[in-house]
Design a protein around this motif. Sequence first.
Motif, PDB file in Angstrom:
ATOM      1  N   THR A 119       0.857  -1.184   0.000  1.00  0.00           N
ATOM      2  CA  THR A 119       0.000   0.000   0.000  1.00  0.00           C
ATOM      3  C   THR A 119       0.894   1.235   0.000  1.00  0.00           C
ATOM      4  OG1 THR A 119      -0.095  -0.050   2.413  1.00  0.00           O
ATOM      5  CG2 THR A 119      -1.876  -1.172   1.237  1.00  0.00           C
ATOM      6  N   GLY A 120       0.290   2.378  -0.144  1.00  0.00           N
ATOM      7  CA  GLY A 120       1.048   3.620  -0.082  1.00  0.00           C
ATOM      8  C   GLY A 120       1.414   4.212  -1.430  1.00  0.00           C
ATOM      9  N   ALA A 121       1.158   3.489  -2.506  1.00  0.00           N
ATOM     10  CA  ALA A 121       1.449   4.062  -3.829  1.00  0.00           C
ATOM     11  C   ALA A 121       0.306   4.979  -4.229  1.00  0.00           C
ATOM     12  CB  ALA A 121       1.629   2.964  -4.864  1.00  0.00           C
ATOM     13  N   TYR A 122       0.646   6.096  -4.794  1.00  0.00           N
ATOM     14  CA  TYR A 122      -0.342   7.073  -5.275  1.00  0.00           C
ATOM     15  C   TYR A 122       0.063   7.478  -6.684  1.00  0.00           C
ATOM     16  CZ  TYR A 122      -2.765  11.431  -6.021  1.00  0.00           C
ATOM     17  OH  TYR A 122      -3.539  12.438  -6.572  1.00  0.00           O
ATOM     18  N   ILE A 123      -0.936   7.594  -7.555  1.00  0.00           N
ATOM     19  CA  ILE A 123      -0.689   8.036  -8.924  1.00  0.00           C
ATOM     20  C   ILE A 123      -1.451   9.337  -9.161  1.00  0.00           C
ATOM     21  CG2 ILE A 123      -0.871   7.476 -11.361  1.00  0.00           C
ATOM     22  CD1 ILE A 123      -1.118   4.595 -10.602  1.00  0.00           C
ATOM     23  N   PRO A 124      -0.747  10.400  -9.568  1.00  0.00           N
ATOM     24  CA  PRO A 124      -1.454  11.626  -9.957  1.00  0.00           C
ATOM     25  C   PRO A 124      -2.018  11.453 -11.371  1.00  0.00           C
ATOM     26  CG  PRO A 124       0.881  11.922 -10.285  1.00  0.00           C
ATOM     27  CD  PRO A 124       0.702  10.542  -9.679  1.00  0.00           C
ATOM     28  N   ASN A 125      -2.817  12.403 -11.823  1.00  0.00           N
ATOM     29  CA  ASN A 125      -3.290  12.369 -13.216  1.00  0.00           C
ATOM     30  C   ASN A 125      -2.084  12.268 -14.141  1.00  0.00           C
ATOM     31  OD1 ASN A 125      -6.065  12.520 -12.775  1.00  0.00           O
ATOM     32  ND2 ASN A 125      -5.955  14.743 -12.503  1.00  0.00           N
ATOM     33  N   SER A 126      -2.183  11.417 -15.139  1.00  0.00           N
ATOM     34  CA  SER A 126      -1.121  11.182 -16.131  1.00  0.00           C
ATOM     35  C   SER A 126       0.146  10.592 -15.514  1.00  0.00           C
ATOM     36  CB  SER A 126      -0.776  12.469 -16.884  1.00  0.00           C
ATOM     37  OG  SER A 126      -1.922  12.964 -17.533  1.00  0.00           O
ATOM     38  N   GLY A 127       0.038   9.992 -14.354  1.00  0.00           N
ATOM     39  CA  GLY A 127       1.193   9.352 -13.734  1.00  0.00           C
ATOM     40  C   GLY A 127       1.248   7.879 -14.085  1.00  0.00           C
ATOM     41  N   TYR A 128       2.160   7.163 -13.433  1.00  0.00           N
ATOM     42  CA  TYR A 128       2.279   5.735 -13.698  1.00  0.00           C
ATOM     43  C   TYR A 128       2.618   4.969 -12.424  1.00  0.00           C
ATOM     44  CZ  TYR A 128       7.255   6.937 -14.352  1.00  0.00           C
ATOM     45  OH  TYR A 128       8.527   7.418 -14.215  1.00  0.00           O
ATOM     46  N   LEU A 129       2.466   3.646 -12.497  1.00  0.00           N
ATOM     47  CA  LEU A 129       2.600   2.750 -11.357  1.00  0.00           C
ATOM     48  C   LEU A 129       3.498   1.583 -11.719  1.00  0.00           C
ATOM     49  CD1 LEU A 129       1.434   1.782  -8.508  1.00  0.00           C
ATOM     50  CD2 LEU A 129      -0.357   0.651  -9.847  1.00  0.00           C
ATOM     51  N   TYR A 130       4.303   1.139 -10.761  1.00  0.00           N
ATOM     52  CA  TYR A 130       5.073  -0.082 -10.969  1.00  0.00           C
ATOM     53  C   TYR A 130       5.365  -0.757  -9.639  1.00  0.00           C
ATOM     54  CZ  TYR A 130       9.195   2.805  -9.853  1.00  0.00           C
ATOM     55  OH  TYR A 130      10.094   3.645  -9.253  1.00  0.00           O
TER      56      TYR A 130
END
Length: 148
Positions: A119-130
């Motif tokens: 947990t703890g991941a945050y994505i802003p608009n137009s961001g990305y996740l990995y």
Amino acid sequence: MTRRLKQAFLTMAVLLPVAAMARSVPASAGRPVLWSDGPCFQMSYSTMTNICSTRRSYEIPLTADSAGNKTVVVTAFGSTSSRNVGCMAVGMNREATVVWGGSRRWLPAFGTPQLITLTGAYIPNSGYLYANCLVDPGGQVNAVDYNP
């Protein structure tokens, strides 16, 4: 007939959003963080095992549909504590200048595939996740489930 049609519609209305909530990807969708570590990861049935003698880093990009907080669950295997896997979920802005991520979590037990909830991941608009995993020799990353 009308009652069955209503039941079918209600079932679909409840199940479709739930089905759309989660996404899964095999570990083979990722890659070593360092290109030169490629020979250290052996694929078997889309799982990735570190066959080198030292810990290596492996990263799996995850397609996100919306901004917000994300939960990522990595399924991994280590037969002993010296064959451990520790992962963290990371969100970044498009420019890769701001990072949001939780702490690294390690396998809770050994000898069977285990779930590592991140947990703890945050994505802003137009961001990305990995998902980023440190994989000890003999450690194995199997799959990643997450809310897109």
